[in-house]
Design an enzyme around this catalytic site. Structure first.
Site, mmCIF file in Angstrom:
data_model
loop_
_atom_site.group_PDB
_atom_site.id
_atom_site.type_symbol
_atom_site.label_atom_id
_atom_site.label_comp_id
_atom_site.label_asym_id
_atom_site.label_seq_id
_atom_site.Cartn_x
_atom_site.Cartn_y
_atom_site.Cartn_z
ATOM 1 C CB SER A 1 -19.169 63.241 62.339
ATOM 2 O OG SER A 1 -18.038 62.912 61.538
ATOM 3 C CE1 TYR B 1 -20.973 65.214 57.137
ATOM 4 C CE2 TYR B 1 -18.793 65.219 58.303
ATOM 5 C CZ TYR B 1 -20.027 64.418 58.249
ATOM 6 O OH TYR B 1 -20.483 63.519 58.503
#
Length: 241
Positions: A144, A157
């Site tokens: 990501s 995250y």
């Protein structure tokens, strides 16, 4: 320098029931690979399998809870025994938690780290012996942009994705001698069901589509054996949203 030609035949895709994972499974099946579909929901996986088969592709369903780390190695070995090995692994499954680190519970922190990082590690460990034996394999870790850039209220995250990026880069260094190519794919915001559960007001029409990300994965998989893209960042043209 010459490289023995071997085309991938079998791919394992985690988080294959929706979003990026579903799109990747469809794209790889269109390339002629038989795809092992891995996620928790058997009904959702069966729907993806049916879509693949309707388009002439091949897929098998493996409902596995990747967050059950204790049972995961055995479940993965059973999958590989039944599936016949793995030429391509796409570590895509992931979960997000939105909230400040100061009030984040330990259980929620562990939930994010377990699925986003540790499960990917165990999936890679499971396929490495077979890939090493055949001296061929492709591992794509879907990281990501949050693995390269921190965002407020996405601390767990980001930590998991920064860790996944480091793991991916170390794995690439260790396994290249065995003919295994490892890519860290870092997409920006992708319009997937993940955002259905996040109370953030983003213009989802400006996000990447799962199909665009899947096209990149398909490209990485079909690269000549003597080439590898080790780190790729794919962003929406509008930038980080």
């Amino acid at each position: 320098m010459s490289f023995e030609t071997k085309l991938p035949e079998r791919a394992l895709v985690t988080g294959a029931s929706r979003g990026i994972g579903k799109a990747v499974a469809l794209a790889l099946a269109q390339q002629g690979l038989t795809v092992a579909l891995v996620a928790r929901s058997q009904p959702d996986l069966l729907a993806v399998q049916a879509e693949i088969q309707a388009k002439g592709g091949k897929a098998e369903v493996f409902p596995i809870d990747l967050a059950d780390l204790t049972a995961l190695p055995q479940r993965l070995q059973a999958l590989l025994d039944r599936f016949g090995g793995c030429d391509v692994l796409v570590n895509n499954a992931g979960v997000a938690h939105v909230g400040p680190l100061a009030t984040l519970s330990l259980s929620e922190w562990q939930r994010v780290i377990d699925l986003n990082l540790t499960a990917a590690f165990l999936c890679a460990q499971a396929v490495l012996p077979g890939m090493r034996q055949q001296r061929f394999g492709v591992i794509v870790n879907v990281v990501s942009i949050a693995g390269k850039r921190a965002f407020p209220n996405w601390g767990a995250y980001c930590a998991s994705k920064f860790g996944l990026l480091g793991f991916s880069q170390a794995l690439a260094e260790e396994e290249r001698q065995h003919g295994i190519r490892v890519t860290s794919l870092c997409p920006g915001a992708v319009n997937t069901p993940l955002w259905d559960r996040v109370e953030v007001d983003f213009d989802r029409s400006q996000m990447l589509s799962p199909e665009w990300v899947a096209d990149v994965v398909a490209y990485l998989v079909r690269l000549p054996r003597g080439a590898v893209v080790e780190d790729l960042t794919l962003m929406p043209a509008a930038g980080a949203l």
